[in-house]
Design a protein around this motif. Structure first.
Motif, short mmCIF file in Angstrom:
data_model
loop_
_atom_site.label_atom_id
_atom_site.label_comp_id
_atom_site.label_asym_id
_atom_site.label_seq_id
_atom_site.Cartn_x
_atom_site.Cartn_y
_atom_site.Cartn_z
N GLY A 27 0.88 -1.24 0.14
CA GLY A 27 -0.16 -0.03 0.05
C GLY A 27 0.90 1.19 -0.10
N LEU A 28 1.77 1.43 -1.00
CA LEU A 28 2.82 2.32 -1.02
C LEU A 28 1.89 3.77 -1.41
CD1 LEU A 28 5.41 0.66 -3.03
CD2 LEU A 28 5.26 0.80 -0.47
N ARG A 29 2.80 4.75 -0.45
CA ARG A 29 2.32 6.12 -0.72
C ARG A 29 3.54 7.00 -1.06
NH1 ARG A 29 -1.57 5.40 4.18
NH2 ARG A 29 -3.60 5.77 3.27
N VAL A 30 3.48 7.82 -1.91
CA VAL A 30 4.91 8.70 -2.15
C VAL A 30 4.91 9.75 -1.03
CG1 VAL A 30 5.81 10.38 -3.87
CG2 VAL A 30 4.73 8.30 -4.30
N LEU A 31 6.13 9.71 -0.35
CA LEU A 31 6.61 10.79 0.65
C LEU A 31 7.28 11.97 0.18
CD1 LEU A 31 7.11 8.72 3.65
CD2 LEU A 31 5.00 9.64 2.87
N GLY A 32 8.03 11.63 -0.78
CA GLY A 32 9.03 12.83 -1.31
C GLY A 32 10.17 12.43 -2.17
N LYS A 33 10.88 13.20 -2.31
CA LYS A 33 12.38 13.16 -2.82
C LYS A 33 13.53 12.53 -1.80
CE LYS A 33 15.65 15.85 -5.58
NZ LYS A 33 16.03 17.29 -5.45
N PRO A 34 14.11 11.15 -2.05
CA PRO A 34 14.99 10.35 -1.29
C PRO A 34 16.09 11.29 -0.72
CG PRO A 34 14.27 9.11 -3.40
CD PRO A 34 13.63 10.66 -3.45
N SER A 35 16.78 12.11 -1.69
CA SER A 35 17.77 12.79 -1.33
C SER A 35 17.64 13.54 -0.31
CB SER A 35 18.32 13.43 -2.75
OG SER A 35 17.56 14.30 -3.34
N ASP A 36 16.44 14.49 -0.17
CA ASP A 36 16.08 15.33 0.74
C ASP A 36 16.33 14.74 2.28
OD1 ASP A 36 16.06 17.34 -1.08
OD2 ASP A 36 13.68 17.46 -1.17
N PHE A 37 15.30 13.50 2.09
CA PHE A 37 15.21 12.85 3.56
C PHE A 37 16.75 12.30 3.81
CE2 PHE A 37 11.08 13.01 2.05
CZ PHE A 37 10.37 12.60 3.21
N ALA A 38 17.31 11.84 2.91
CA ALA A 38 18.82 11.19 3.20
C ALA A 38 19.82 12.23 3.76
CB ALA A 38 19.58 10.76 2.00
N LYS A 39 19.78 13.34 3.01
CA LYS A 39 20.45 14.63 3.75
C LYS A 39 20.33 15.00 5.18
CE LYS A 39 22.26 19.14 2.22
NZ LYS A 39 21.35 19.94 3.13
N TYR A 40 18.91 14.98 5.23
CA TYR A 40 18.36 15.26 6.52
C TYR A 40 18.81 14.26 7.74
CZ TYR A 40 14.93 16.85 10.15
OH TYR A 40 14.18 17.08 11.35
N TYR A 41 18.57 13.16 7.35
CA TYR A 41 19.04 11.83 8.20
C TYR A 41 20.36 11.86 8.56
CZ TYR A 41 14.37 10.26 7.48
OH TYR A 41 13.05 10.31 7.45
N TYR A 42 21.34 12.37 7.68
CA TYR A 42 22.75 12.41 7.66
C TYR A 42 23.26 13.65 8.81
CZ TYR A 42 27.66 13.28 6.49
OH TYR A 42 28.94 13.43 6.66
N GLU A 43 22.59 14.61 8.44
CA GLU A 43 22.86 15.84 9.36
C GLU A 43 22.31 15.63 10.87
OE1 GLU A 43 20.85 18.75 7.32
OE2 GLU A 43 22.68 19.05 5.96
N GLN A 44 21.17 14.83 11.03
CA GLN A 44 20.65 14.30 12.28
C GLN A 44 21.20 13.34 12.92
OE1 GLN A 44 17.14 14.49 14.06
NE2 GLN A 44 17.41 16.78 13.48
N GLY A 45 22.56 12.59 12.41
CA GLY A 45 23.28 11.73 12.94
C GLY A 45 22.89 10.20 12.81
N ALA A 46 22.36 10.05 11.58
CA ALA A 46 22.04 8.67 11.59
C ALA A 46 23.28 7.81 11.09
CB ALA A 46 21.41 8.47 9.86
#
Lengths: 218, 281
Positions: free
Chosen positions: B25-44
């Motif tokens: 039941g997939l839903r589109v949430l957005g652009k992967p690179s934006d999420f990836a960058k945010y998580y990197y900055e957050q300390g993933a």
């Protein structure tokens, strides 16, 4: 690319992924070339020896391409080398791993596996984690770790570690759930880490930058 | 020191970040690179990209996402979904992945785990196990995002995966995935006690306490999390262009929020520390 920039060769012995090492070099402004060619190694101003995978296959591949002798020639004549993970282990005398035999023997010491005993007490191997690095006797002021603080986190992924014959080359130690091991070394022109600076966020990238600065590669 | 890792998981369909429930039941949430960058900055501590459709013609967009990410994000990246052969693995490593995650192909051909770990090193090979609890209490391994029945016992399979040379296991409870009801502690405890390699738990986190519970008691090396962090990102970035492109109305209507208490990576890590669980913060 600036032709006056010193040539750094990332040694490719056809195991594992060199993409992130190259990205880290590019990010700090090094002129880095990925190569399996021993001529390139002999003409390099500095060497990076990365690596994931098995010690025995890595040594076999280095020999197959004539890279072992080229590296030994360069490093004994003073060319800076930066070993990473398996690349650090390859610089040592030999591995305890059955049938693995000799390494490049540029640093005296052996490669050990995390003992079975720790598996019995439910400690996981490989050690895949961000873990802290701390000082033994050497200060970090004149090393690529100059921008690190004692107990900063670096990214580790390994089942084997180095045990130098002489503690003087030990730059950092790390403790994995009670097992203390040498996690980086510095001896003259030889610098090497068990952890992956190119996977250790900003602090890790500072290690690339400072190694390049110390060796006048920028 | 013994530390745990927090790994945001990004499910990818074509160029988009998506999220489903029970892996469907997939839903589109957005652009992967934006999420990836945010998580990197957050300390993933690492990132996981999973191509949930993994059709051949969409493979190139996954490759683009990985190489774009790997240029500016200096933490380990694992890529999974539809990897069937040594040459598939070689290709994703070449474009910037550090590790690969196998599932379907590994169950169909266990020798692939052995060959791949010999060729690329054990630490490069992660095996995902999608577990569904049957009505008789048995856990069976499924493939293709929990759709395909294999009849393989999860616990026997986990042991075999470790013997064949995999470096890590990701255990997903398909029953819990995307529900926010908490992890299946029985499943993950049993798996991690059976194998000597690190185990990553996935599927079920609805609030930070769930993550603390599983990492505190189960000798688990990491938690892989998607909904909690994605919903937090969307809340924090409501005006963000990439989010506006996604089909996030369902989130704005708060319908899917009811079982989730979205939180950031930092929130989770602070809570872990307060519970004497070490991590990089």
């Amino acid at each position: 690319m600036d032709n006056n920039l010193k040539k750094v060769v990332i040694i490719d012995y056809q195991l594992g992924n060199l993409f992130s090492v190259k990205q880290a070099c590019d990010t700090v402004g090094m002129n880095a070339l990925i190569s399996s060619n021993s001529e390139d190694v002999l003409n390099a101003d500095a060497l990076i020896l990365p690596g994931v995978g098995a010690f025995i296959e890595a040594m076999n591949n280095l020999k197959k391409f004539g890279l072992d002798v080229a590296i030994q020639n360069k490093v004994t004549r003073g060319t800076p080398i930066f070993g990473i993970c398996l690349g650090q282990q390859l610089l040592f005398t030999e591995s305890e791993e059955f049938g693995a035999g000799k390494g490049l023997d540029l640093i005296s010491g052996i490669i050990k596996r995390f003992p079975e005993a720790i598996i019995e007490r439910k400690v996981k191997v490989p050690h895949i984690a961000w873990n802290t690095v701390f000082k033994l006797n050497q200060e970090w002021d004149n090393s690529a770790l100059i921008d690190l603080n004692n107990n900063d986190f670096m990214y580790f992924i390994h089942s084997y570690y180095v045990k130098p014959s002489d503690d003087d080359c030990v730059l950092t130690l790390t403790n994995y759930d009670g097992i203390e091991f040498c996690s980086s070394i510095l001896k003259n022109n030889i610098f090497a880490t068990q952890f992956h600076p190119e996977k250790s966020a900003d602090k890790g990238i500072s290690i690339y930058k400072n190694w390049a600065l110390i060796n006048n590669l920028l | 020191m013994k530390t745990v890792r927090i790994i945001p998981r990004l499910d990818i369909k074509g160029p988009n970040l998506v999220k489903g429930i029970h892996l469907e039941g997939l839903r589109v949430l957005g652009k992967p690179s934006d999420f990836a960058k945010y998580y990197y900055e957050q300390g993933a501590d690492e990132l996981m990209f999973m191509d949930v459709v993994a059709s051949l013609y969409e493979r190139n967009s996954l490759h683009d996402i990985i190489s774009e990410t790997a240029k500016s994000i200096f933490i380990p990246i694992t890529v999974g979904g539809g990897l069937r052969s040594i040459s598939d693995i070689k290709e994703v490593l070449r474009v910037g992945a550090d590790k690969v995650c196998l599932n379907t192909a590994a169950i169909k051909n266990p020798q692939l785990i052995k060959d791949a770990s010999r060729m690329f090193g054990s630490s490069t090979i992660v095996v995902a196990i999608e577990a569904i609890k049957e009505s008789n209490g048995k856990y069976l391994a499924y493939t293709d995002n929990g759709r395909e029945y294999t009849g393989v016992d999860v616990f026997e399979w986990a042991q075999k995966v470790a013997e064949l040379g995999a470096g890590e296991i990701v255990i997903t409870s398909v029953d819990k995935e995307g529900t926010g009801q908490g992890y299946d502690l029985e499943l993950v405890s049993k798996i991690t006690n059976l194998v000597g390699i690190p185990v990553i738990v996935h599927g079920g986190a609805g609030k930070q306490d769930h993550v603390v519970d599983v990492l505190k008691d189960c000798n688990i090396s990491s938690a892989m999390i998607s909904s909690l962090f994605h919903y937090h990102f969307i809340k924090e970035n409501e005006s963000h262009a990439s989010v506006l492109e996604g089909n996030v109305e369902f989130l704005n209507q708060k319908r899917s929020f009811h079982t989730f208490e979205p939180c950031s990576i930092e929130d989770v890590k602070r809570e872990l520390k307060r519970n004497q669980i070490d991590c990089r913060l």
